[in-house]
Structure formats: C-alpha cells, structure tokens
Design a protein around this motif. Sequence first.
Motif, PDB file in Angstrom:
ATOM      1  N   LYS A 138       6.820   6.367   7.750  1.00  0.00           N
ATOM      2  CA  LYS A 138       5.664   6.512   6.863  1.00  0.00           C
ATOM      3  C   LYS A 138       6.120   6.591   5.407  1.00  0.00           C
ATOM      4  O   LYS A 138       5.541   5.949   4.522  1.00  0.00           O
ATOM      5  N   SER A 174       5.367   3.745   2.539  1.00  0.00           N
ATOM      6  CA  SER A 174       4.359   4.253   1.594  1.00  0.00           C
ATOM      7  C   SER A 174       4.507   3.657   0.199  1.00  0.00           C
ATOM      8  O   SER A 174       3.539   3.585  -0.558  1.00  0.00           O
ATOM      9  N   GLU A 233      -2.332   3.764  11.238  1.00  0.00           N
ATOM     10  CA  GLU A 233      -3.336   4.434  10.392  1.00  0.00           C
ATOM     11  C   GLU A 233      -3.646   5.826  10.915  1.00  0.00           C
ATOM     12  O   GLU A 233      -3.868   6.752  10.130  1.00  0.00           O
ATOM     13  N   LYS A 261      -0.824   3.711   5.123  1.00  0.00           N
ATOM     14  CA  LYS A 261      -1.863   3.121   4.265  1.00  0.00           C
ATOM     15  C   LYS A 261      -1.565   1.650   3.976  1.00  0.00           C
ATOM     16  O   LYS A 261      -0.454   1.170   4.196  1.00  0.00           O
ATOM     17  N   ASN A 262      -2.570   0.958   3.449  1.00  0.00           N
ATOM     18  CA  ASN A 262      -2.436  -0.415   2.945  1.00  0.00           C
ATOM     19  C   ASN A 262      -1.836  -1.368   3.976  1.00  0.00           C
ATOM     20  O   ASN A 262      -0.872  -2.091   3.708  1.00  0.00           O
TER      21      ASN A 262
END
Length: 335
Positions: free
Chosen positions: A127, A131, A148, A153-154
């Motif tokens: 993560k 990130s 998620e 994210k993204n």
Amino acid sequence: MKIVIITDAWKPQVNGVVNSLSKIAEGLTQKGHNVEIIGPNQFKTIACPTYPSIRLALFSKKKLKKLLFKIKPESIHIATEGPLGLAGRKICIQNKWRFTTSYHTRFPEYIKARIPIPLWLTYKFLKNFHSAAHKTLVPTISIKKMLESRGFKNIDIWSRGVDQNIFKPVKKKEESSYTKPVMVYVGRVSVEKNIEDFLKININGSKIIIGDGPDLRKLKHKYKNVIFLGEKFGKELANIVASSDVFVFPSLTDTFGIVLIEALACGIPVAAYPVSGPIDIIENGVNGSLNRDLETAIKDALKISKEECIKKAKQYTWQSSTNQFESSLTPIKIL
C-alpha cells in the motif's frame, strides 16, 4: 512519447509479467512510442532466495538514476515492487516525477506460502509502495475491489490479451497415447501455484504439467503417474493445450492468469477454484467450471462446449490491452 518501464521481472525469466510487458512494449512501439525496458539484466544481480532462477538487482539506484537521466523519459511505469521498483520509485519521488505502477502478483500470499510473514504486514508495504503512484494498474475488477478494501487508491483496470494466431483450436485432434481425458496445467512449478491440489486428485485420465520451477524435481519424484513436459513455448505449447480435454488451474493467488485465456482460445474449458483471476474470466458452466472441489470442477468442465470457450477468448486482445495501458500513462512533469 518516450516511455520507460522499470521491472524486476524481465527476460530470461518466463512468467506472466514478462509476457505482459513484452506484448505491451511491442504494442506501444507499433503505435509510434519509444519504449525502453529497464530490467535486472542491466545490473549486478543475486539469486532470489528459494527461487534461484529469478535474479534480483543489487545496489541499483545510482546506475538506474544515470540511465533515466540519459534516456530522458516523458513517462515512467514501475511494474514491480522489487529492488529495481523500489529504486525507481525513490528516484521519481526525489525528482518530483509522476509515475504509474502495476500490481501483477499477490505478493503477500506468495511470501506467506514460503515464509510465515503476516499478510497485513506485506499489504502495508505494498500500500505504501503504490500510494505514491499517479495510478496503479490491476488486471481485474476483483483485484481492484480487494485492494480498495485494503485502502489502496487511484486504481485502474489494465486487462491482458491472447495471441489467437498461435492459440487456436486444432482442426482435428491427433490420436494421442495419453489416456483420456487429458488434463493439462501450464505455469510455474512452485508452491504458491498450489499444483498439488491437482496432482493428488484420484481421477481417471492423464495429468500433464508444462513448466519449470523450484518444486519440479520434488513433484516429479512424488507423483510418478504425472507427465512432466518441462517448459514449452509458442505453437508447440498451443498444440499441446489444444489437444487436451480440460485446462486445470489450481492457483489460489493469481491476479489474472494469461494461461486461462490461452486455453480458452484453443477451445479448452477451464477447471479452477472460484477465486480472483478465474472468477473474472470464467463464466461458470459456460466456458469452464469453478468449484471449491477441484475434482468436481474438472468433471463438470469436461461437459463444456468449446465454442463458448473460443467466444470468450475473443474478448481479450493485446491491442485492447495496449490501449488501456497507454491511456493510463502520465507525463513525469506537469506542464
């Protein structure tokens, strides 16, 4: 656009990551981009513990930085979370360059299969790694949802393709010396692929294993009734798969499984567990069988129409995969 792809997985390694990146580099080049692959072959390396055929780059940051400043890329993609990926990530952050990453492997589960490290710890590392990326590319919706749920994210989808000029049904299956039904597995022969779930099933027919890996010698010794063919490639591989009756995929930790769509393109139904990868590709009872009992999945898959398998495989092209990858790229500097 001048694109650099940094990867710890590159030739002469044989795996889905290398295959995917090779096809994408080829597709991007055909579209007019200038693609540079930076892999371990350009650095001093050591053998990966428990997996000597994989080489890990040593002390790569200084040389990698020189390469990047020499190439002057307009976009950077970091494909793996290994030593090269970590060095590339650090260089990008220090220079305030934007970059994208991809998530190919359920790394935490792979590690846990070999070393008792808690999943939460390796997922925390991953993560943090991803990130900093402008986007993280994953192969399937189920993997996107899983990451998620862990706070990633993204995330964007980057699917895969199959070369249907190579992987296609045989016009007429030749007489085989193998007892039918012929059940085939293609992939790395290693603990994280969960192959023994397939090998230990007491079922009539022939079991064929295609691939190499650290567990090959042990499994050959343990399962005398199984046919181990070693590594096969291209048309030779496709012909073996197309001449089989069912493709068995016992892995619980893959994110996609290009071999699944290669088998489908040959008109061969898939038997697998209902986990990420198979659940995104296999329509249960239509082009394969998903069951928590692998033996049941194999028997049910033998009843599947090959036409439905071929139909499903046509949804996956390397051109579409290349377009997805291209659209996800970001300039390293915001103008």
